[in-house]
Motif scaffolding. Structure first.
Motif, PDB file in Angstrom:
ATOM      1  N   PHE A  22      87.344  96.235  27.451  1.00 11.93           N
ATOM      2  CA  PHE A  22      87.074  96.938  28.700  1.00 11.93           C
ATOM      3  C   PHE A  22      86.118  96.152  29.582  1.00 11.93           C
ATOM      4  O   PHE A  22      85.508  95.162  29.171  1.00 11.93           O
ATOM      5  CB  PHE A  22      86.511  98.334  28.411  1.00 11.93           C
ATOM      6  N   GLY A  23      85.953  96.624  30.796  1.00  8.74           N
ATOM      7  CA  GLY A  23      85.029  96.003  31.728  1.00  8.74           C
ATOM      8  C   GLY A  23      84.545  97.006  32.745  1.00  8.74           C
ATOM      9  O   GLY A  23      84.816  98.203  32.648  1.00  8.74           O
ATOM     10  N   MET A  24      83.811  96.530  33.741  1.00 10.25           N
ATOM     11  CA  MET A  24      83.275  97.363  34.797  1.00 10.25           C
ATOM     12  C   MET A  24      84.091  97.148  36.070  1.00 10.25           C
ATOM     13  O   MET A  24      84.433  96.012  36.410  1.00 10.25           O
ATOM     14  CB  MET A  24      81.807  97.015  35.048  1.00 10.25           C
ATOM     15  N   LYS A  25      84.413  98.235  36.763  1.00 12.05           N
ATOM     16  CA  LYS A  25      85.153  98.137  38.021  1.00 12.05           C
ATOM     17  C   LYS A  25      84.309  98.727  39.131  1.00 12.05           C
ATOM     18  O   LYS A  25      83.916  99.892  39.073  1.00 12.05           O
ATOM     19  CB  LYS A  25      86.499  98.864  37.927  1.00 12.05           C
ATOM     20  N   GLU A  26      84.022  97.918  40.129  1.00 10.37           N
ATOM     21  CA  GLU A  26      83.214  98.328  41.271  1.00 10.37           C
ATOM     22  C   GLU A  26      84.071  98.202  42.520  1.00 10.37           C
ATOM     23  O   GLU A  26      84.504  97.113  42.873  1.00 10.37           O
ATOM     24  CB  GLU A  26      81.971  97.447  41.383  1.00 10.37           C
ATOM     25  N   ASN A  27      84.309  99.343  43.184  1.00 13.48           N
ATOM     26  CA  ASN A  27      85.309  99.397  44.246  1.00 13.48           C
ATOM     27  C   ASN A  27      86.621  98.885  43.650  1.00 13.48           C
ATOM     28  O   ASN A  27      87.142  99.455  42.730  1.00 13.48           O
ATOM     29  CB  ASN A  27      84.855  98.628  45.476  1.00 13.48           C
ATOM     30  N   GLN A  28      87.153  97.783  44.119  1.00 11.00           N
ATOM     31  CA  GLN A  28      88.380  97.242  43.524  1.00 11.00           C
ATOM     32  C   GLN A  28      88.124  95.964  42.727  1.00 11.00           C
ATOM     33  O   GLN A  28      89.053  95.293  42.303  1.00 11.00           O
ATOM     34  CB  GLN A  28      89.410  96.950  44.636  1.00 11.00           C
ATOM     35  N   LYS A  63      83.404  93.106  30.542  1.00 13.04           N
ATOM     36  CA  LYS A  63      82.077  93.352  29.952  1.00 13.04           C
ATOM     37  C   LYS A  63      81.447  92.060  29.452  1.00 13.04           C
ATOM     38  O   LYS A  63      80.216  91.941  29.357  1.00 13.04           O
ATOM     39  CB  LYS A  63      82.183  94.358  28.809  1.00 13.04           C
ATOM     40  N   ASP A  64      82.277  91.073  29.109  1.00 11.88           N
ATOM     41  CA  ASP A  64      81.771  89.800  28.606  1.00 11.88           C
ATOM     42  C   ASP A  64      81.273  88.890  29.723  1.00 11.88           C
ATOM     43  O   ASP A  64      80.596  87.894  29.460  1.00 11.88           O
ATOM     44  CB  ASP A  64      82.856  89.075  27.810  1.00 11.88           C
ATOM     45  N   LYS A  65      81.598  89.238  30.978  1.00  6.13           N
ATOM     46  CA  LYS A  65      81.200  88.410  32.113  1.00  6.13           C
ATOM     47  C   LYS A  65      80.214  89.112  33.045  1.00  6.13           C
ATOM     48  O   LYS A  65      79.480  88.450  33.777  1.00  6.13           O
ATOM     49  CB  LYS A  65      82.444  87.981  32.910  1.00  6.13           C
ATOM     50  N   ASP A  66      80.210  90.439  33.041  1.00  9.21           N
ATOM     51  CA  ASP A  66      79.341  91.165  33.952  1.00  9.21           C
ATOM     52  C   ASP A  66      77.874  91.002  33.540  1.00  9.21           C
ATOM     53  O   ASP A  66      77.523  91.140  32.366  1.00  9.21           O
ATOM     54  CB  ASP A  66      79.707  92.657  33.949  1.00  9.21           C
ATOM     55  N   LYS A 123      70.246  84.196  35.168  1.00  4.91           N
ATOM     56  CA  LYS A 123      70.248  82.883  34.528  1.00  4.91           C
ATOM     57  C   LYS A 123      69.460  82.908  33.218  1.00  4.91           C
ATOM     58  O   LYS A 123      69.829  82.254  32.241  1.00  4.91           O
ATOM     59  CB  LYS A 123      69.660  81.837  35.474  1.00  4.91           C
ATOM     60  N   LYS A 124      68.382  83.678  33.193  1.00  2.19           N
ATOM     61  CA  LYS A 124      67.513  83.696  32.012  1.00  2.19           C
ATOM     62  C   LYS A 124      68.031  84.615  30.911  1.00  2.19           C
ATOM     63  O   LYS A 124      67.925  84.278  29.729  1.00  2.19           O
ATOM     64  CB  LYS A 124      66.100  84.127  32.425  1.00  2.19           C
ATOM     65  N   TYR A 125      68.594  85.781  31.308  1.00  4.90           N
ATOM     66  CA  TYR A 125      68.923  86.796  30.300  1.00  4.90           C
ATOM     67  C   TYR A 125      70.413  87.101  30.161  1.00  4.90           C
ATOM     68  O   TYR A 125      70.804  87.840  29.264  1.00  4.90           O
ATOM     69  CB  TYR A 125      68.182  88.101  30.618  1.00  4.90           C
ATOM     70  N   ALA A 126      71.236  86.552  31.044  1.00  8.74           N
ATOM     71  CA  ALA A 126      72.661  86.869  30.971  1.00  8.74           C
ATOM     72  C   ALA A 126      73.541  85.635  31.004  1.00  8.74           C
ATOM     73  O   ALA A 126      74.707  85.702  31.403  1.00  8.74           O
ATOM     74  CB  ALA A 126      73.051  87.814  32.119  1.00  8.74           C
ATOM     75  N   ALA A 127      72.987  84.525  30.581  1.00  9.08           N
ATOM     76  CA  ALA A 127      73.774  83.289  30.552  1.00  9.08           C
ATOM     77  C   ALA A 127      74.942  83.443  29.587  1.00  9.08           C
ATOM     78  O   ALA A 127      74.825  84.096  28.545  1.00  9.08           O
ATOM     79  CB  ALA A 127      72.892  82.116  30.135  1.00  9.08           C
ATOM     80  N   ALA A 128      76.063  82.853  29.953  1.00  9.02           N
ATOM     81  CA  ALA A 128      77.265  82.965  29.123  1.00  9.02           C
ATOM     82  C   ALA A 128      77.075  82.227  27.804  1.00  9.02           C
ATOM     83  O   ALA A 128      76.437  81.174  27.741  1.00  9.02           O
ATOM     84  CB  ALA A 128      78.466  82.392  29.872  1.00  9.02           C
ATOM     85  N   VAL A 129      77.613  82.819  26.760  1.00  4.80           N
ATOM     86  CA  VAL A 129      77.644  82.163  25.452  1.00  4.80           C
ATOM     87  C   VAL A 129      78.915  81.322  25.379  1.00  4.80           C
ATOM     88  O   VAL A 129      80.011  81.823  25.656  1.00  4.80           O
ATOM     89  CB  VAL A 129      77.635  83.207  24.312  1.00  4.80           C
ATOM     90  N   LYS A 130      78.759  80.058  25.040  1.00  3.42           N
ATOM     91  CA  LYS A 130      79.922  79.183  24.989  1.00  3.42           C
ATOM     92  C   LYS A 130      80.829  79.564  23.824  1.00  3.42           C
ATOM     93  O   LYS A 130      80.385  79.685  22.684  1.00  3.42           O
ATOM     94  CB  LYS A 130      79.483  77.720  24.861  1.00  3.42           C
ATOM     95  N   ILE A 131      82.115  79.788  24.148  1.00  3.55           N
ATOM     96  CA  ILE A 131      83.096  80.178  23.140  1.00  3.55           C
ATOM     97  C   ILE A 131      84.033  78.994  22.881  1.00  3.55           C
ATOM     98  O   ILE A 131      84.541  78.387  23.821  1.00  3.55           O
ATOM     99  CB  ILE A 131      83.918  81.388  23.627  1.00  3.55           C
ATOM    100  N   PRO A 132      84.249  78.647  21.605  1.00  3.38           N
ATOM    101  CA  PRO A 132      85.163  77.540  21.300  1.00  3.38           C
ATOM    102  C   PRO A 132      86.536  77.766  21.920  1.00  3.38           C
ATOM    103  O   PRO A 132      87.013  78.900  22.015  1.00  3.38           O
ATOM    104  CB  PRO A 132      85.231  77.555  19.768  1.00  3.38           C
ATOM    105  N   PHE A 133      87.170  76.670  22.342  1.00  6.01           N
ATOM    106  CA  PHE A 133      88.478  76.766  22.993  1.00  6.01           C
ATOM    107  C   PHE A 133      89.496  77.489  22.121  1.00  6.01           C
ATOM    108  O   PHE A 133      90.295  78.280  22.610  1.00  6.01           O
ATOM    109  CB  PHE A 133      88.983  75.366  23.338  1.00  6.01           C
ATOM    110  N   SER A 134      89.466  77.241  20.806  1.00  9.60           N
ATOM    111  CA  SER A 134      90.438  77.863  19.906  1.00  9.60           C
ATOM    112  C   SER A 134      90.313  79.380  19.922  1.00  9.60           C
ATOM    113  O   SER A 134      91.306  80.103  19.886  1.00  9.60           O
ATOM    114  CB  SER A 134      90.238  77.346  18.477  1.00  9.60           C
ATOM    115  N   ARG A 135      89.072  79.898  19.991  1.00  9.12           N
ATOM    116  CA  ARG A 135      88.861  81.335  20.043  1.00  9.12           C
ATOM    117  C   ARG A 135      89.356  81.920  21.354  1.00  9.12           C
ATOM    118  O   ARG A 135      89.863  83.029  21.416  1.00  9.12           O
ATOM    119  CB  ARG A 135      87.377  81.670  19.847  1.00  9.12           C
ATOM    120  N   LYS A 136      89.194  81.163  22.440  1.00  6.63           N
ATOM    121  CA  LYS A 136      89.683  81.626  23.738  1.00  6.63           C
ATOM    122  C   LYS A 136      91.199  81.783  23.722  1.00  6.63           C
ATOM    123  O   LYS A 136      91.751  82.746  24.248  1.00  6.63           O
ATOM    124  CB  LYS A 136      89.276  80.637  24.842  1.00  6.63           C
TER     125      LYS A 136
END
Length: 312
Positions: free
Chosen positions: A152-158, A163-166, A281-294
């Motif tokens: 799932f994720g968050m939808k704001e307007n359209q 959830k992994d990117k917000d 940048k300090k608290y919500a930086a993306a965690v790098k996911i291996p290409f195979s998992r993607k």
């Protein structure tokens, strides 16, 4: 105490609910329903009283809501003989129970399995940040199922954000922004609710026949009153009884608090002095996911969409 997987037979309501739509099925049995709704400006949430249309109460709101004078309103309704459903977090349920000071036969207490309550200040900062980028926020869906119920994720307007990117959801799921009491939640030990509902995480392994990718509710009846209401609601549900252990193994927040992360000590100090972009940048930086998992994740998502289309 009994535990169930449950799905409301009304597909439209279910699609607009966080999981299986059980809350709406239960609410139909009451004269008055109390629950949390977003404010009109989307900058906050509040406990409100509803007679009739409960659509504003559906869905999760991932930050602390204002209770206001809801407890006083509940007492007035009870004294006037109305059948009341009060829904909220475990601490809100326990607070109402202590405020009333006695049991009422016409009151039903419904709590949720709560991961923890994020700061409303953080939410306001987040909304302001998003509005500066995308314009006025008119509606928010914290549990949008456009991709799938599990992813799932968050939808704001359209605008849909996984959830992994917000940014806000990352801070929430990393437990940086919860109230101090949430790390040592007493309501998990002393529940006063008649029934507890939640997402049935892990349904695909516990009861795969109850999983179509569109959401399944977990229901735990804690009192005779809770069991009686579930029995009265079964006719509009698809349901299956499961063991308590199977029901909660995918949702440990039922019985234990999250661990307080070390970053919690500096999080709110930084919120006062850093821009929201700097906080991200300090608290919500993306965690790098291996290409195979993607690749595997993308394949799973594609298969789920195909199967979902067939079910529809």
């Amino acid at each position: 105490m009994k535990t169930y997987a449950a799905i409301y037979n009304n597909n439209e309501i279910r699609e607009n609910s966080s999981s299986g739509g059980i809350f709406s099925a239960l609410a139909d049995k009451f004269d008055v329903v109390y629950g949390v709704a977003m404010t009109n400006d989307c900058y906050g949430a509040e406990m409100i009283r509803v007679e009739g249309d409960i659509s504003s109460l559906r869905g999760s709101k991932y930050f602390q809501a204002k209770v206001g004078d809801a407890f006083k309103q509940v007492k007035n309704d009870l004294e006037e003989g109305r059948k009341v459903l009060f829904s909220g977090t475990g601490c809100q349920i326990n607070g109402l129970s202590l405020f009333l000071g006695k049991d009422y036969s016409n009151l039903f207490l419904l709590d949720i399995i709560c991961h923890g309550t994020p700061s409303p200040k953080l939410w306001r900062e987040y909304v302001s940040y998003q509005e500066n980028k995308h314009g006025k926020l008119e509606n928010v869906n914290f549990r949008c199922k456009d991709d799938s119920w599990i992813d799932f994720g968050m939808k704001e307007n359209q605008l849909y954000i996984s959830k992994d990117k917000d940014i806000f959801m990352r801070m929430f799921l990393r437990d940086y922004c919860l109230r101090p009491a949430c790390y040592e939640c007493q309501a998990k030990r002393y529940r006063k609710a008649d029934m507890t509902i939640a997402d049935f995480w892990g349904i695909q392994s516990v009861a795969p026949e109850m999983n179509d990718g569109r959401g399944t509710s977990l229901v735990i009846t804690r009192t005779d009153k809770g069991q009686e209401l579930f029995e009265k609601t079964k006719s509009v549900l698809k349901w299956k009884e499961v063991s308590y252990e199977d029901g909660v193994k995918g949702n440990p927040s039922e019985y234990k608090s999250v661990t307080r992360p070390q970053q919690r000590d500096t999080f709110f100090e930084d919120l006062d002095k850093l821009s929201f972009e700097e906080m991200a940048k300090k608290y919500a930086a993306a965690v790098k996911i291996p290409f195979s998992r993607k690749v595997v994740s993308k394949l799973k998502c594609t298969v789920k969409k195909i199967l979902r289309g067939r079910n529809l």
